[in-house]
Design an enzyme around this catalytic site. Structure first.
Site, PDB file in Angstrom:
ATOM      1  N   TYR A   1       0.917  -1.033  -0.026  1.00  0.00           N
ATOM      2  CA  TYR A   1      -0.043   0.059  -0.041  1.00  0.00           C
ATOM      3  C   TYR A   1       0.986   1.454  -0.033  1.00  0.00           C
ATOM      4  CZ  TYR A   1      -3.593   3.273   1.783  1.00  0.00           C
ATOM      5  OH  TYR A   1      -4.582   4.156   1.960  1.00  0.00           O
TER       6      TYR A   1
ATOM      7  N   LYS B   1      -1.232  -1.166  -4.187  1.00  0.00           N
ATOM      8  CA  LYS B   1      -2.024  -0.159  -4.273  1.00  0.00           C
ATOM      9  C   LYS B   1      -1.711   1.007  -4.216  1.00  0.00           C
ATOM     10  CE  LYS B   1      -5.727   1.573  -1.182  1.00  0.00           C
ATOM     11  NZ  LYS B   1      -6.300   1.520   0.331  1.00  0.00           N
TER      12      LYS B   1
END
Length: 304
Positions: free
Chosen positions: A136, A164
């Site tokens: 992330y 992400k």
């Protein structure tokens, strides 16, 4: 190298009772409703799930309950957001035992690492589990960027499969493809650049506002999947005022208020967060009510 993950993955909220204990039944209800509305997977205990406001045992109970209610219908990905590497390893191992389908791995909280420290953290967690991992990247929120040097050092870690991308600059998607090809599967992670990410090759969207408007989110991605950019833009333009909320400091409170207005959840959040009040609450309420009153007509087609 493929995870098989694609489409809309809402970062689901954690529901609380009036005494601020975790409400497992309501959390499962929210999760089940999203799956029935056609989402392609769930992110449990990301930012919107208030990961860092949860006790270790609560996290494990929530994950176990999510796996139970989803019952294999879609992948369940759990956030790994801990204060140090030791705790992240312990949670990753427990998540695998509890039946998670993958991990969304964050840098260790609070401390801002040097690149070599970030690499070591990600490698240590990856080596502790066989689950596929989505890194992330959110530089505005976590004050650290997962740079190309970090990703190059992680290319050989087989179960680090996806990124992400929540940097606000959509050029990052193309730059990542140009450097790494298809080594890392990319997901759009910031709601108000989601369509740009999908257009530039992201496999899916990890979304906040999907929790309040799942059908429109599913159809937005479905339109992008089939190359119907006119339809995708139509939905996106309607959605954009709300999607901007995902980039604000009070995104969790705003998303949970939107859920409550739409009859899908409660706005209760754990301190230090507090529910929106005053002018901000009125502003977000008006935005959600306007969106609800002007919902676009949809062609019912699940995202591929």
């Amino acid at each position: 190298m493929s995870t098989g993950w694609h489409g809309v993955f809402p970062a689901v909220t954690t529901q609380f009772r009036e005494d601020m204990s975790v409400d497992i039944d309501d959390t499962q209800r929210v999760q089940d409703a999203l799956v029935k509305d056609g989402v392609n997977g769930l992110i449990v205990m990301g930012t919107c799930g208030e990961n860092n406001s949860l006790d270790p045992e609560e996290k494990r109970t929530i994950l176990k309950a999510a796996v139970e209610v989803v019952a294999g219908r879609v992948p369940v990905i759990t956030g790994v957001s801990e204060f140090d590497t030791r705790r992240a390893i312990a949670y990753a191992r427990d998540a695998e035992k509890l039946g998670a389908d993958g991990l969304m791995l964050l840098p260790a909280m609070v401390y801002v690492p040097k690149p070599e420290e970030l690499i070591a953290h990600f490698k240590a967690v990856a080596e502790a589990t066989s689950l596929p991992i989505m890194l992330y990247n959110n530089p505005p929120a976590y004050r650290v960027n997962i740079g190309y040097d970090v990703l190059q050092a992680l290319e050989g870690v087989a179960n680090i499969k996806a990124v992400k991308e929540s940097a606000p600059d959509p050029r990052r998607f193309t730059d990542l493809f140009n450097v790494f090809g298809d080594r890392f599967e990319l997901f759009a992670g910031l709601d108000d650049v989601a369509l740009e990410g999908l257009m530039l090759g992201a496999k899916g969207w990890v979304s906040g506002l999907t929790s309040a408007f799942p059908e429109e989110s599913v159809q937005l991605v479905a339109a992008a999947d089939r190359g119907d950019w006119e339809e995708a833009r139509r939905i996106y333009r309607w959605f954009m005022p709300l999607l901007h909320l995902d980039a604000e400091h009070d995104l969790v409170q705003s998303i949970k208020l939107a859920e409550q207005i739409m009859g899908r959840g409660s706005e209760r959040v754990r301190m230090p967060r507090m529910p929106l009040t005053g002018a901000r609450r009125a502003e977000v309420t008006a935005m959600v009510e306007k969106a609800a009153a002007t919902r676009p007509s949809l062609t019912k087609a699940r995202a591929a």
